[in-house]
Design an enzyme around this catalytic site. Structure first.
Site, PDB file in Angstrom:
ATOM      1  N   SER A 116       4.512   1.388   8.427  1.00 23.64           N
ATOM      2  CA  SER A 116       4.232   0.303   7.480  1.00 23.64           C
ATOM      3  C   SER A 116       5.480  -0.080   6.713  1.00 23.64           C
ATOM      4  O   SER A 116       6.240   0.784   6.259  1.00 23.64           O
ATOM      5  CB  SER A 116       3.154   0.728   6.483  1.00 23.64           C
ATOM      6  OG  SER A 116       1.878   0.556   7.008  1.00 23.64           O
TER       7      SER A 116
ATOM      8  N   ASP B 249      -0.426  -7.560   1.091  1.00 23.12           N
ATOM      9  CA  ASP B 249       0.119  -6.219   1.296  1.00 23.12           C
ATOM     10  C   ASP B 249       1.645  -6.231   1.357  1.00 23.12           C
ATOM     11  O   ASP B 249       2.252  -5.608   2.228  1.00 23.12           O
ATOM     12  CB  ASP B 249      -0.462  -5.594   2.575  1.00 23.12           C
ATOM     13  CG  ASP B 249      -0.142  -4.101   2.687  1.00 23.12           C
ATOM     14  OD1 ASP B 249       0.041  -3.457   1.634  1.00 23.12           O
ATOM     15  OD2 ASP B 249      -0.059  -3.592   3.821  1.00 23.12           O
TER      16      ASP B 249
ATOM     17  N   HIS C 183       0.812  -1.224   0.000  1.00 22.97           N
ATOM     18  CA  HIS C 183       0.000   0.000   0.000  1.00 22.97           C
ATOM     19  C   HIS C 183       0.845   1.274   0.000  1.00 22.97           C
ATOM     20  O   HIS C 183       0.339   2.349  -0.313  1.00 22.97           O
ATOM     21  CB  HIS C 183      -1.005  -0.001   1.166  1.00 22.97           C
ATOM     22  CG  HIS C 183      -0.415   0.250   2.514  1.00 22.97           C
ATOM     23  ND1 HIS C 183      -0.119  -0.763   3.397  1.00 22.97           N
ATOM     24  CD2 HIS C 183      -0.072   1.400   3.153  1.00 22.97           C
ATOM     25  CE1 HIS C 183       0.354  -0.255   4.519  1.00 22.97           C
ATOM     26  NE2 HIS C 183       0.404   1.067   4.398  1.00 22.97           N
TER      27      HIS C 183
END
Length: 260
Positions: free
Chosen positions: A186, A116, A85
């Protein structure tokens, strides 16, 4: 039969002489010392070592949107693992390493949209790396630490434990963690006390506290084993607009979450 006490080197010995000429010694010894416990991990040294291989990733979408996150080097030639993402629908991707070097032309060599995950490549040589561990060995209660770039604060370290292994309902599992994470974390490595990566930070639950999640490192291995150049233009076709403002679709059975 005769018996007597003899003191030898501070230990009391009971000597018993039996008529047949055999001497039997019974020792009254002190209690054995307790077994030594394993030394505690040197978290500061482990974090410093890992931080050398953590990178800051910035991507710009075709609509001008900017996304920032973390990643980590797994090969000295410039192979980087991160979250999908962060680079989804990007037209440009830049990488900043821990020593301040910036690479403006990162290449995408693998994506796993479902889990992801993404693998990037920069033109590097002799870069510091972090080894992958076996995420299948991670158990609830195991200590972990994260080195990431929350809100752009490079090289931030947080610690916690593995809380559990959860099924997303979308065909893969995630590790639940208590180590604090924030937007910008992330793609960061989740490491065990041996300095091995067991997961990749992906998202957190917003309806509770310390409900953070990482993608098990064993899912990364398939992407690394089958590299192929996708080209930056391929990212604009990899997914539809996401359901949440952070740019990633929540797993079906995990509501109230946000990518970080």
């Amino acid at each position: 039969m005769m018996a007597g006490c003899i003191k030898v080197a501070g230990v009391v010995t009971l000597a018993v002489k039996i008529s047949c000429g055999v001497l039997v010694l019974g020792l009254i010894a002190p209690h054995p010392a307790p077994a030594e416990s394993a030394p505690a991990p040197d978290w500061a040294a482990l974090a410093a070592q890992a931080n050398r291989a953590v990178v800051l990733i910035k991507s710009e979408g075709k609509d001008g949107s900017l996304t920032q996150g973390s990643g980590f080097l797994v090969d000295a030639s410039g192979i980087i693992v991160t979250c999908f993402h962060i680079v989804d629908r990007a037209k440009t991707i830049s990488i900043k390493t821990a020593d301040g070097d910036i690479y403006d032309a990162a290449e995408v060599t693998g994506v796993d949209k479902r889990r992801d995950l993404a693998v990037l490549r920069i033109s590097g040589h002799g870069l510091p790396t972090i080894p992958l561990g076996d995420s299948a060995s991670a158990l609830p209660g195991n200590s972990v630490f994260v080195v990431s770039n929350p809100l752009g604060l490079e090289g931030s370290v947080s610690t916690g434990v593995v809380s559990g292994l959860r099924d997303t309902g979308d065909g893969y599992k995630v590790l639940q963690l208590t180590a604090p994470i924030s937007p910008g974390s992330s793609g960061a490595p989740v490491l065990d006390p041996n300095g091995l990566v067991i997961a990749v930070v992906s998202f957190k639950a917003t309806a509770g506290e310390s409900l953070n999640f990482g993608i098990p490192a064993n899912y990364v291995r398939g992407l690394l084993d089958n590299p192929k150049s996708l080209g930056i233009e391929a990212l604009s076709q990899t997914s539809e607009p996401a359901d949440d403002p952070f740019g990633v679709r929540p797993p079906r059975r995990m509501t109230s979450i946000a990518a970080v």
